[in-house]
Scaffold this active site. Structure first.
Site, PDB file in Angstrom:
ATOM      1  N   ARG A 252     -37.208 -18.439  17.231  1.00  0.00           N
ATOM      2  CA  ARG A 252     -36.571 -17.356  16.353  1.00  0.00           C
ATOM      3  C   ARG A 252     -36.715 -16.493  16.423  1.00  0.00           C
ATOM      4  O   ARG A 252     -37.204 -15.980  17.001  1.00  0.00           O
ATOM      5  CB  ARG A 252     -36.562 -18.703  15.385  1.00  0.00           C
ATOM      6  CG  ARG A 252     -36.540 -19.589  15.038  1.00  0.00           C
ATOM      7  CD  ARG A 252     -35.303 -19.716  14.812  1.00  0.00           C
ATOM      8  NE  ARG A 252     -34.847 -21.371  13.966  1.00  0.00           N
ATOM      9  CZ  ARG A 252     -34.812 -22.005  15.241  1.00  0.00           C
ATOM     10  NH1 ARG A 252     -34.024 -22.386  16.381  1.00  0.00           N
ATOM     11  NH2 ARG A 252     -34.617 -23.752  14.732  1.00  0.00           N
ATOM     12  N   GLU A 281     -28.534 -14.237  12.347  1.00  0.00           N
ATOM     13  CA  GLU A 281     -27.318 -15.148  13.483  1.00  0.00           C
ATOM     14  C   GLU A 281     -25.942 -15.327  12.509  1.00  0.00           C
ATOM     15  O   GLU A 281     -26.601 -15.660  11.632  1.00  0.00           O
ATOM     16  CB  GLU A 281     -28.018 -16.198  14.333  1.00  0.00           C
ATOM     17  CG  GLU A 281     -28.644 -15.926  15.053  1.00  0.00           C
ATOM     18  CD  GLU A 281     -29.556 -17.445  16.500  1.00  0.00           C
ATOM     19  OE1 GLU A 281     -29.488 -18.638  16.169  1.00  0.00           O
ATOM     20  OE2 GLU A 281     -30.814 -17.078  16.711  1.00  0.00           O
ATOM     21  N   HIS A 299     -26.963 -18.041  20.712  1.00  0.00           N
ATOM     22  CA  HIS A 299     -28.367 -19.284  20.962  1.00  0.00           C
ATOM     23  C   HIS A 299     -28.109 -20.481  21.674  1.00  0.00           C
ATOM     24  O   HIS A 299     -27.404 -21.761  21.073  1.00  0.00           O
ATOM     25  CB  HIS A 299     -27.827 -19.310  19.386  1.00  0.00           C
ATOM     26  CG  HIS A 299     -29.541 -20.400  18.270  1.00  0.00           C
ATOM     27  ND1 HIS A 299     -30.614 -20.364  17.471  1.00  0.00           N
ATOM     28  CD2 HIS A 299     -30.417 -21.570  19.033  1.00  0.00           C
ATOM     29  CE1 HIS A 299     -31.153 -20.883  17.022  1.00  0.00           C
ATOM     30  NE2 HIS A 299     -31.053 -21.930  17.876  1.00  0.00           N
TER      31      HIS A 299
HETATM   32  O1  LIG Z   1     -33.261 -23.462  17.899  1.00  0.00           O
HETATM   33  C1  LIG Z   1     -32.613 -25.240  18.040  1.00  0.00           C
HETATM   34  C2  LIG Z   1     -33.835 -26.702  17.257  1.00  0.00           C
HETATM   35  O2  LIG Z   1     -34.471 -25.175  16.058  1.00  0.00           O
HETATM   36  O3  LIG Z   1     -33.705 -27.648  17.784  1.00  0.00           O
END
Ligand SMILES: O=CC(=O)O
Length: 340
Positions: A252, A281, A299
């Site tokens: 993250r 984001e 992402h």
């Molecule tokens: O970012 C993707 C997830 O948390 O699966």
């Protein structure tokens, strides 16, 4: 056996892309209700009204736009009938688990289907940073491949001279380890809340947090975002890393204090930064992604049809297992001791 009168109600928040069949199967034992609330206020009203007898909730990452975060305020509106909340994703930082634990509500996330695809992304970023592939692409794309060898892209390094440190050795960290091993890095080390059992450790070395920072040429972040880890990669911590370290983040964005990165990358303290995730984001500062030694992705960690289908199906399995056994399949670690 469920009859029309005692069939559990499942509130589905967020869309389904590929797992229609699995949801249809769940409909044989439960009433699936599509959440139509458009705003958080409307959601709260609906929880007190038309959703006041639901037993299970499923939610997607994008549905935060609809309901906002699953925090204490939202938990206080959840009807007493609810027994589980199943999140579609590995990272459940959109859910504050404690208020749900306090109400005896199980929270589950998606584990296995996310691990391989996210680790593939980490490997791409590691190799791209190590070998300056992004710079090569950029040179070519702007027509700059002249007489200079490889268009003048900086020379990279090969894995054999580099130590990789993996911070966080959960399922994703282990999948990164397994994918990096065949490249022949000098050493792979890791730090985790606790050392793994030898069979899970699979031959890589457990080191302290500070040793991971000081010994690694490449650091892959694979820890969850929570109050403890937010901005845990800050100026002071980065100062303990090797000069020219390669930092790769597929976890993250907010684990890193993002605003300090451009200066540290320009100064060379961070040699390259590869990231699939950003603090706010979808907003990413061009000052960051336009630097030549930054490889950035929007992402995309689980952005494959297979991964999305597998993740959606996993969410349904969590609900199905809870209906059949009283327990979700993959409860989040904070709730391992929850009595249900
Ligand atoms: O970012 C993707 C997830 O948390 O699966």
């Amino acid at each position: 056996m469920t009859t029309a009168s005692n069939r559990p109600k499942v509130l589905r928040i967020g869309s389904v892309e590929f797992a229609q069949e699995k949801w249809a199967k769940l409909s044989e034992i439960a009433d699936v209700i599509e959440c139509t609330s458009r705003t958080r206020e409307e959601f709260f009203q609906d929880l007190a009204g038309k959703y006041n007898d639901i037993r299970h909730i499923t939610r997607t990452f994008a549905s935060v736009e609809q309901t906002g975060r699953f925090d204490e305020e939202l938990a206080s509106h959840i009807p007493a009938s609810v027994v589980s909340v199943s999140h579609n994703g590995a990272g459940y930082d959109q859910i504050d688990v404690d208020p749900f634990t306090a109400r005896g509500i199980q929270v589950s996330n998606v584990t296995e289907p996310v691990e391989g695809p996210t680790a593939d992304t980490a490997v791409f970023l590691v190799l791209s940073c190590l070998r300056n592939y992004q710079e090569g692409h950029d040179i070519l794309a702007r027509g700059g491949w002249d007489e200079k060898k490889c268009g003048g892209a900086k020379l990279g390094r090969s894995p054999e001279s580099k130590v990789v440190g993996i911070l966080g050795m959960g399922g994703i960290g282990r999948a990164i380890r397994d994918r990096l091993k065949p490249f022949g890095f000098k050493k792979i080390i890791y730090h985790n809340r606790s050392q793994l059992k030898p069979e899970l450790e699979a031959g890589v070395e457990y080191v302290s947090y500070d040793d991971l920072l000081s010994q690694s040429d490449i650091i892959c972040l694979s820890i969850p975002l929570n109050a403890k880890t937010r901005h845990s990669i800050n100026k002071e911590v980065i100062s303990k890393m090797k000069d020219g370290v390669i930092l790769v983040n597929t976890a993250r964005g907010a684990i890193i204090d993002e605003k300090i990165l451009p200066e540290l990358i320009k100064s060379g303290k961070i040699g390259s930064f590869g990231s699939d995730v950003f603090e706010n984001e979808p907003h990413v500062s061009p000052e960051l992604y336009e630097l030549p030694n930054v490889v950035s992705l929007p992402h995309m960690g689980t952005h494959t049809t297979d991964a999305i289908r597998n993740m959606e199906e996993w969410v349904v399995s969590n609900v199905e297992t809870c209906i059949q056994t009283g327990k979700v399949k993959t409860i989040v670690p904070e709730q391992y001791n929850l009595k249900v």
